[in-house]
Design an enzyme around this catalytic site. Structure first.
Site, PDB file in Angstrom:
ATOM      1  N   ASP A 182       2.387  16.768  33.401  1.00 53.72           N
ATOM      2  CA  ASP A 182       1.292  17.490  33.833  1.00 53.72           C
ATOM      3  C   ASP A 182       1.207  18.787  32.790  1.00 53.72           C
ATOM      4  O   ASP A 182      -0.390  18.955  32.832  1.00 53.72           O
ATOM      5  CB  ASP A 182       2.013  18.208  34.989  1.00 53.72           C
ATOM      6  CG  ASP A 182       1.307  18.039  36.347  1.00 53.72           C
ATOM      7  OD1 ASP A 182       0.666  16.694  36.442  1.00 53.72           O
ATOM      8  OD2 ASP A 182       2.028  17.718  37.235  1.00 53.72           O
ATOM      9  N   LYS A 186      -0.952   9.648  43.695  1.00 51.39           N
ATOM     10  CA  LYS A 186      -1.008   9.339  42.068  1.00 51.39           C
ATOM     11  C   LYS A 186       0.368   7.866  42.333  1.00 51.39           C
ATOM     12  O   LYS A 186       0.450   7.369  41.920  1.00 51.39           O
ATOM     13  CB  LYS A 186       0.818   9.886  41.831  1.00 51.39           C
ATOM     14  CG  LYS A 186      -0.731  11.475  41.844  1.00 51.39           C
ATOM     15  CD  LYS A 186      -0.085  12.824  41.775  1.00 51.39           C
ATOM     16  CE  LYS A 186      -1.020  14.210  41.390  1.00 51.39           C
ATOM     17  NZ  LYS A 186      -0.518  15.219  41.771  1.00 51.39           N
ATOM     18  N   GLN A 224       4.692  18.528  43.127  1.00 52.84           N
ATOM     19  CA  GLN A 224       3.787  19.197  43.306  1.00 52.84           C
ATOM     20  C   GLN A 224       3.609  20.492  43.478  1.00 52.84           C
ATOM     21  O   GLN A 224       4.300  20.830  44.155  1.00 52.84           O
ATOM     22  CB  GLN A 224       3.517  17.714  44.301  1.00 52.84           C
ATOM     23  CG  GLN A 224       1.967  17.792  45.222  1.00 52.84           C
ATOM     24  CD  GLN A 224       0.586  18.129  44.158  1.00 52.84           C
ATOM     25  OE1 GLN A 224       0.467  15.991  43.417  1.00 52.84           O
ATOM     26  NE2 GLN A 224       0.072  18.246  44.592  1.00 52.84           N
TER      27      GLN A 224
END
Ligand code: NAD
Length: 293
Positions: A119, A52, A96
């Protein structure tokens, strides 16, 4: 059979975003800034976060990696999130997953400000998505929608079977495919571990989106001719011949199912790369929303 090439499409998207960023820079505007919070040293998580960050660099975004010890307290992690929420320079951030067992994942995801939740995991964004309001759509389902759109796959009136009801893939996918408009307007069946006679259901599907995480689960005899197959599964399977000692295997028995399908995503190179591209797209969206505020 046509391959839904997520690697190619994700590169196209990254190039499109990179062009926009170049224009932003030329105008002296602030470029999007994505931050990622990584707790502990989980190998797969480290790989995901690194790619990412690398993607951000490639397209000209600013990026920040917040690396925290595995034994960080929940309170200290919440304080880190608060700092990111209040940092005006950061347009969006992700935490994460998975988090260490002693940390309540739900509590952490609720702490992320919905305006920075690129997200799309916060209930505010999930609810807005379900109500067709502007929101951040979770990156993996968003990537699938984008793939279907770019390959002009017909979805209206089709029977779409989603396998798996997770909050990050299966459930949002079922909402998006049943939404009014394209790509959507499908008749959706959401299946899960308690579903009975699954293969009778999948055999009637025009589109199958598989997100359960069982390698080679979907076999050729579970699919009708001409079906569209989206394989979300990513499982590391030990492989002595692979350089890293494992290979990535999807939910779909590609050899068998590809022969019957009209469109199919490979693993790797299908949904996986799309997820990162759509996270970047959400960050760009967040920047433009902050700009106009
Ligand atoms: P999960 O692991 O949280 O849950 C699995 C789901 O599958 C559950 O809803 C369960 O009910 C269902 N299920 C289990 N066994 C089943 C069976 N026999 N029949 C029908 N349904 C069954 O789900 P997840 O987090 O969405 O992950 C699913 C897979 O997708 C994993 O392999 C994961 O690594 C992968 N994934 C990939 C990406 C990507 O970017 N490509 C993103 C997220 C998840």
């Amino acid at each position: 059979m046509n391959i839904l090439d997520g690697k190619k499409v994700s590169n196209d998207i990254k190039n499109e975003i990179a062009e926009i960023v170049t224009e932003m820079k030329a105008k002296g505007e602030k470029v999007p800034h994505l931050a990622a919070v990584l707790v502990g040293e989980n190998g797969a998580s480290l790989t995901y976060v690194n790619s990412k960050v690398k993607s951000c660099e490639r397209i000209g975004f600013d990026s920040t990696l917040v690396k925290l010890d595995a034994d960080i307290s929940e309170e200290a992690l919440l304080a880190e999130i608060d700092t990111l929420n209040n940092n005006k320079d950061i347009d969006g951030f992700i935490v994460q997953l998975p988090l260490p067992k002693h940390i309540n994942e739900e509590k952490i995801l609720l702490a992320v400000h919905p305006d920075k939740d690129v997200d799309g995991f916060h209930p505010t964004n999930f609810g807005k998505m379900a109500l067709d309001m502007p929101s951040f759509i979770p990156a993996t389902p968003y990537g699938i929608i984008e793939l279907l759109e770019r390959y002009k796959v017909e979805t209206s009136g089709k029977h779409c079977v989603v396998i798996g009801r997770s909050h990050i893939v299966g459930k949002p996918m079922s909402i998006l495919m049943s939404r009014k408009g394209y790509p959507g307007d499908a008749t959706v069946t959401l299946t899960h571990s308690r579903t009975q006679n699954l293969s009778e259901i999948t055999k009637n599907a025009d589109i199958i989106i598989s997100a359960l995480g069982v390698p080679n689960f979907l076999k050729g005899d579970m699919v009708k001719d001409g079906a569209v197959i989206i394989d979300v599964g990513i499982t590391r399977v030990p492989d002595e011949n692979a350089p890293r000692g494992y290979k990535i295997v999807g939910d779909v028995d590609f050899q068998e199912v590809a022969l019957k399908s009209s469109f199919i995503t490979p693993v790797p190179g299908g949904v996986g790369p799309m997820t990162i591209a759509m996270l970047l797209k959400n960050t760009l969206l967040s920047r433009s929303r902050h700009q106009s505020n």
